[in-house]
Enzyme design. Structure first.
Site, PDB file in Angstrom:
ATOM      1  N   GLY A 237       0.798  -1.209   0.000  1.00 54.68           N
ATOM      2  CA  GLY A 237       0.000   0.000   0.000  1.00 54.68           C
ATOM      3  C   GLY A 237       0.837   1.267   0.000  1.00 54.68           C
ATOM      4  CB  SER A 238      -0.244   4.762  -0.218  1.00 54.56           C
ATOM      5  OG  SER A 238      -1.236   4.871   0.802  1.00 54.56           O
ATOM      6  CD  GLU A 239       5.355   6.469   4.235  1.00 54.52           C
ATOM      7  OE1 GLU A 239       5.821   6.560   5.401  1.00 54.52           O
ATOM      8  OE2 GLU A 239       5.802   5.674   3.391  1.00 54.52           O
ATOM      9  CD  GLU A 351      -4.404   5.738   0.364  1.00 54.41           C
ATOM     10  OE1 GLU A 351      -5.149   6.703   0.046  1.00 54.41           O
ATOM     11  OE2 GLU A 351      -3.414   5.375  -0.296  1.00 54.41           O
TER      12      GLU A 351
END
Length: 390
Positions: A237-239, A351
């Site tokens: 996944g993303s940060e 997120e």
């Protein structure tokens, strides 16, 4: 708990006994809060599950499984099926962990899940005069996580928060289930509570479309086979997803709270309770420990070798899935049967923060905790025992 030994003879009835919560309830009722709290545990499943495939402890006469319980068939059919179970009238505690309609639209999901609950309650109420308590499992969607851009949404999530406003509230079938329980329990000798886990971490002997530990276990075990011991596995996944806060619920802790609540009706009557492992976690905090069980090195976003990752990489290897299962003597078809979109949804797409406040459960006297990484490891060990992973 006080006076546990005074309650020998309790009988548990578990709807959804082959699911991630129901299976854990079957096991925990054998030992928690003491080995003699429940004299008999009856598990009900819709899908077939043989006793020898259930990976349950050997306790002759203490637990039993009954498959083919389709709660959508109507209350009369459910009553007839329950009547076929010897001494069903002795049931004292019901744990409802059934769910249906995965993938349906909001209104169909609500219709179907309210219907199965109503059929179950009416049938049990008619047949079980000793009934004392009923637990209803819902979840974090009660807080409007799906509609957070349009409704008040302020983690940490607390049970005292009001229901989300319309038109979004009509899409939360948990509200309708709670209202049904409140109505059906009025003037009855039994009462109920609502239990809200978020992501449940655990094992099931059958396939489960919404099982994050199964997804991650299969993904990481296959990575180990394909890439070797010590391989780097980048978080897919993303940060933002890496750092988002959440409260995972290991299945054993969740099952224990179901039981705890049912044995303390005066503390939990008609209330909702968040339940989770204890500490708020992030993928940043648990990824290395999860990967480490497989001899892999878990790293954060952008710290891997680049290229495809996560389910994208795994699906590119689909031609090897069958060979991996055969070479390792595993149950065939588990890779194909697993709901990889669930891993994508919970690991990659979330997120935002969704952590729980657990104050209400603590005030009720429930103090059990578990390290979330340890909860994953236990699920992986059970998957290994079931020959789902090597």
């Amino acid at each position: 708990m006080a006076s546990d030994n005074a309650h020998k003879g309790y009988q548990a009835l578990i709807f959804g006994a082959s699911g991630i919560t129901g299976w854990a309830l079957m096991r925990e009722c054998l030992q928690y809060p003491s080995p003699d709290t429940f004299a008999r545990i009856i598990g009900l499943t819709n899908r077939p599950l043989k006793a020898e495939d259930a990976l349950m402890p050997e306790r002759p006469g203490r637990w039993e499984l009954h498959s083919g319980m389709d709660l959508s068939k109507g209350v009369d059919v459910v009553k007839e099926q329950l009547k076929a179970i010897a001494s069903i009238e002795e049931v004292t505690h019901v744990y409802f962990a059934s769910y249906t309609g995965h993938g349906s639209d909001y209104q169909e999901l609500k219709r179907a899940n309210v219907q199965i609950l109503e059929n179950a309650v009416l049938a049990v109420d008619a047949l079980c005069p000793k009934l004392q308590f009923w637990t209803l499992q819902t979840g974090g969607k009660a807080y409007g996580v799906e509609f957070r851009d349009n409704v008040p949404y302020h983690p940490p999530l607390t049970e005292s928060s009001p229901r989300i406003p319309e038109p979004y509230a009509s899409n939360i079938f948990y509200y309708a289930q709670y209202d049904l329980m409140l109505r059906l329990s009025q003037s009855k000798p039994w009462t109920f509570t609502e239990i809200r886990p978020d992501a449940i971490i655990g094992f099931v002997p059958n396939n489960n479309a919404m099982n994050l530990a199964q997804c991650l276990g299969l993904f990481l075990a296959f990575c180990r086979w394909k890439e070797g011991n010590g391989a780097v596995v980048e978080f897919p996944g993303s940060e933002s997803a890496w750092k988002a806060r959440h409260s995972d619920s290991s299945q054993d802790i969740l099952a224990r709270f179901h039981i705890f609540a049912s044995l303390h009706p005066e503390r939990v009557r008609e209330k909702a309770f968040n339940i989770a492992d204890g500490e708020v976690v992030t993928w940043e905090g648990v990824w290395a420990g999860i990967c480490g069980w497989f001899g892999l090195k878990g790293v954060g976003p952008g710290q891997g070798k680049g290229g495809e990752k996560g389910t994208q990489w795994l699906k590119s290897q689909r031609g090897e899935w069958g060979r991996w299962e055969k070479e390792n003597g595993l149950k065939e078809g588990m890779m194909e049967a697993t709901g990889w979109e669930f891993m994508e949804a919970l690991v990659v797409m979330i997120e935002f923060n969704r952590e729980y406040d657990l104050s209400r459960a603590r005030e009720a006297g429930f103090e059990e905790t578990v390290d979330t990484v340890v909860g994953y490891h236990l699920a992986f060990e059970r998957m290994r025992e079931a020959k789902i992973i090597p």
